[in-house]
Design a protein around this motif. Sequence first.
Motif, PDB file in Angstrom:
ATOM      1  N   ALA A  30      97.651  23.802  60.471  1.00 40.56           N
ATOM      2  CA  ALA A  30      97.520  23.750  59.694  1.00 40.56           C
ATOM      3  C   ALA A  30      98.954  22.285  59.427  1.00 40.56           C
ATOM      4  O   ALA A  30      99.415  22.577  57.780  1.00 40.56           O
ATOM      5  N   ASP A  31      98.799  21.946  60.274  1.00 40.73           N
ATOM      6  CA  ASP A  31     100.200  21.538  60.432  1.00 40.73           C
ATOM      7  C   ASP A  31     101.395  21.904  59.989  1.00 40.73           C
ATOM      8  O   ASP A  31     102.465  21.128  59.072  1.00 40.73           O
ATOM      9  N   VAL A  32     101.705  22.460  60.193  1.00 41.11           N
ATOM     10  CA  VAL A  32     103.419  23.592  59.932  1.00 41.11           C
ATOM     11  C   VAL A  32     103.725  24.623  61.095  1.00 41.11           C
ATOM     12  O   VAL A  32     102.895  24.590  61.812  1.00 41.11           O
ATOM     13  N   LYS A  65      99.964  25.311  47.845  1.00 35.20           N
ATOM     14  CA  LYS A  65      99.698  23.931  48.998  1.00 35.20           C
ATOM     15  C   LYS A  65      99.474  24.668  50.064  1.00 35.20           C
ATOM     16  O   LYS A  65      98.502  23.914  50.800  1.00 35.20           O
ATOM     17  N   VAL A  66     101.042  24.837  50.981  1.00 34.44           N
ATOM     18  CA  VAL A  66     101.038  25.993  52.169  1.00 34.44           C
ATOM     19  C   VAL A  66      99.842  26.725  52.957  1.00 34.44           C
ATOM     20  O   VAL A  66      98.870  27.027  53.472  1.00 34.44           O
ATOM     21  N   ARG A  67      99.846  27.737  51.798  1.00 31.61           N
ATOM     22  CA  ARG A  67      99.284  28.616  51.689  1.00 31.61           C
ATOM     23  C   ARG A  67      97.369  28.482  51.767  1.00 31.61           C
ATOM     24  O   ARG A  67      96.524  29.146  52.932  1.00 31.61           O
ATOM     25  N   GLU A  68      97.201  27.494  51.040  1.00 25.81           N
ATOM     26  CA  GLU A  68      95.976  27.008  51.333  1.00 25.81           C
ATOM     27  C   GLU A  68      95.643  26.626  52.359  1.00 25.81           C
ATOM     28  O   GLU A  68      94.009  26.419  53.011  1.00 25.81           O
ATOM     29  N   ARG A  69      96.467  25.552  52.784  1.00 24.43           N
ATOM     30  CA  ARG A  69      96.236  24.424  54.247  1.00 24.43           C
ATOM     31  C   ARG A  69      95.591  26.025  55.273  1.00 24.43           C
ATOM     32  O   ARG A  69      95.595  25.968  57.005  1.00 24.43           O
ATOM     33  N   VAL A  70      97.039  27.192  55.445  1.00 22.06           N
ATOM     34  CA  VAL A  70      96.836  28.499  56.203  1.00 22.06           C
ATOM     35  C   VAL A  70      95.873  29.513  56.143  1.00 22.06           C
ATOM     36  O   VAL A  70      95.104  29.150  57.420  1.00 22.06           O
ATOM     37  N   ALA A  71      95.749  29.267  55.259  1.00 21.92           N
ATOM     38  CA  ALA A  71      94.471  29.926  55.063  1.00 21.92           C
ATOM     39  C   ALA A  71      92.521  29.368  55.438  1.00 21.92           C
ATOM     40  O   ALA A  71      91.636  29.646  55.960  1.00 21.92           O
ATOM     41  N   GLU A  72      92.865  27.713  54.717  1.00 21.84           N
ATOM     42  CA  GLU A  72      91.815  27.044  56.102  1.00 21.84           C
ATOM     43  C   GLU A  72      91.725  27.251  57.276  1.00 21.84           C
ATOM     44  O   GLU A  72      90.815  27.250  58.174  1.00 21.84           O
ATOM     45  N   ALA A  73      93.241  26.752  57.741  1.00 24.70           N
ATOM     46  CA  ALA A  73      93.044  27.454  59.204  1.00 24.70           C
ATOM     47  C   ALA A  73      92.685  28.579  59.625  1.00 24.70           C
ATOM     48  O   ALA A  73      92.003  28.587  61.357  1.00 24.70           O
ATOM     49  N   VAL A  74      92.642  29.065  59.077  1.00 24.82           N
ATOM     50  CA  VAL A  74      92.635  30.516  59.671  1.00 24.82           C
ATOM     51  C   VAL A  74      91.409  31.113  59.092  1.00 24.82           C
ATOM     52  O   VAL A  74      90.429  31.507  60.649  1.00 24.82           O
ATOM     53  N   GLN A  75      90.549  30.509  58.153  1.00 24.60           N
ATOM     54  CA  GLN A  75      88.641  30.783  58.466  1.00 24.60           C
ATOM     55  C   GLN A  75      88.345  29.708  59.454  1.00 24.60           C
ATOM     56  O   GLN A  75      86.865  30.345  60.443  1.00 24.60           O
ATOM     57  N   ALA A  76      88.743  28.810  59.610  1.00 28.12           N
ATOM     58  CA  ALA A  76      87.821  28.120  60.755  1.00 28.12           C
ATOM     59  C   ALA A  76      87.969  28.314  61.951  1.00 28.12           C
ATOM     60  O   ALA A  76      86.688  28.033  62.727  1.00 28.12           O
ATOM     61  N   LEU A  77      89.362  28.711  62.234  1.00 29.98           N
ATOM     62  CA  LEU A  77      89.628  29.348  63.803  1.00 29.98           C
ATOM     63  C   LEU A  77      89.412  30.670  63.590  1.00 29.98           C
ATOM     64  O   LEU A  77      88.732  31.026  65.141  1.00 29.98           O
ATOM     65  N   GLY A  78      88.834  31.338  62.934  1.00 26.07           N
ATOM     66  CA  GLY A  78      88.462  32.671  62.500  1.00 26.07           C
ATOM     67  C   GLY A  78      89.639  33.867  63.611  1.00 26.07           C
ATOM     68  O   GLY A  78      89.168  34.885  64.608  1.00 26.07           O
ATOM     69  N   TYR A  79      90.650  33.349  63.359  1.00 26.26           N
ATOM     70  CA  TYR A  79      91.879  34.179  63.076  1.00 26.26           C
ATOM     71  C   TYR A  79      91.681  35.631  63.050  1.00 26.26           C
ATOM     72  O   TYR A  79      92.111  36.052  61.310  1.00 26.26           O
ATOM     73  N   ALA A  80      92.537  36.543  63.875  1.00 25.22           N
ATOM     74  CA  ALA A  80      93.287  37.831  63.179  1.00 25.22           C
ATOM     75  C   ALA A  80      93.895  38.693  63.557  1.00 25.22           C
ATOM     76  O   ALA A  80      94.168  38.694  64.714  1.00 25.22           O
ATOM     77  N   PRO A  81      94.401  39.120  63.194  1.00 23.72           N
ATOM     78  CA  PRO A  81      96.225  39.151  63.382  1.00 23.72           C
ATOM     79  C   PRO A  81      96.178  40.606  64.520  1.00 23.72           C
ATOM     80  O   PRO A  81      95.429  41.648  64.204  1.00 23.72           O
ATOM     81  N   ASN A  82      96.761  40.235  65.130  1.00 25.76           N
ATOM     82  CA  ASN A  82      96.722  41.415  66.421  1.00 25.76           C
ATOM     83  C   ASN A  82      97.312  43.224  65.799  1.00 25.76           C
ATOM     84  O   ASN A  82      98.745  41.952  67.092  1.00 25.76           O
ATOM     85  N   GLN A  83      97.424  43.812  65.927  1.00 26.37           N
ATOM     86  CA  GLN A  83      98.229  44.936  65.711  1.00 26.37           C
ATOM     87  C   GLN A  83      98.466  44.881  66.028  1.00 26.37           C
ATOM     88  O   GLN A  83     100.194  45.687  66.230  1.00 26.37           O
ATOM     89  N   ALA A  84      97.755  45.279  67.305  1.00 24.06           N
ATOM     90  CA  ALA A  84      99.108  46.213  69.221  1.00 24.06           C
ATOM     91  C   ALA A  84      99.672  45.158  69.987  1.00 24.06           C
ATOM     92  O   ALA A  84     100.540  45.731  69.679  1.00 24.06           O
TER      93      ALA A  84
END
Length: 352
Positions: free
Chosen positions: A20-22, A40-59
Amino acid sequence: MSKKRHTYKAVTLKDVAAAADVSVITVSRALRTPEVVSEKVRERVAEAVQALGYAPNQAARALASATTSTIGVIIPSVSNQVFADVLRGVYEAVEGTPYQVQLGNSRYTARMEEMLLKVFAAQRPAGLIVAGIDQSEAARAILSSLGCPVVQIMDIGPDPIDMMVGFDHREGGRAAARHLIGKGYRRIGFIGARMDPRAQRRLDGYIEVMQEAGLYDEALIHTSPQPSSVTRGSEMFADFLSLVPDADAVFCNNDDMALGALFECQKRRIRVPAQLGIMGYNDLEYSAASVPSLSTVRSPRYEMGRRAIEMIAAANRGERPDPAVIDVGYELKVRQSTDRKSSEGSGGPVQA
């Protein structure tokens, strides 16, 4: 088993930040308190999350190196006997190991599968088993980012996410059609419900063989998006006969549908196999016990479940299976429902 170590790397906040370049802290804020960052930043982060398949690791929030002993299993149905047999292999293979199984039911929808994958990803599983090879782009991104062994089961293909154990459904469909032609049938129909990608490949195999034999007729194909069952098999076969009264055989996309067709023949006093041949798929327990017994294509469902667990356990020991794609084959089971007094031709017992 190869002793070569295979490294599984999970997607991190740092990876998302780079895409996301942040900064990492900006990504964290965008995910936890989105109101404090710009749209604008939220959109860039959302796009990066979707593209990379990132999921927060709660553990990992509590313990950065946390890894559970859970193996996630995602199947499309808990009532279908096919997947009950797969799960029997899974649970028996887990016995005596440090692993435990957590089950998810995707209900044959990509959206539900993606949701379940995000849930499993957040739990940092020791491995994940998913049915099929036709995951959505979003699902593949999540699976590729998990940082643990992944096994796709029930099918095989050229582009594994990590590992696969299954067999070629198109070849299974080809074997069924060849067998019916070899028995002397010519007006061979195909009846299928819930045409998931595996069922579609069986149909593709049937079409290929019928075209090669000069017997293909689009009118012989009768499918429905509705769930398959014995009752639906009977109903669809009745509809099929009204459309194609000269049909002399039918290949059903599973044994439930084939049994329904058999019951409809018995109600109409159609002699099976003399007047009409019936071919199923999967070789469920009742297929050999029906009267007449059902010819079918046997799928080694228990073995696929067992092998998937063994592959995950081996990969976690650093003994990644080689090859990573295992074809367990299929077997043509020739029984009374197609046993005309003619040459078997190319439809004899097949082991793929």
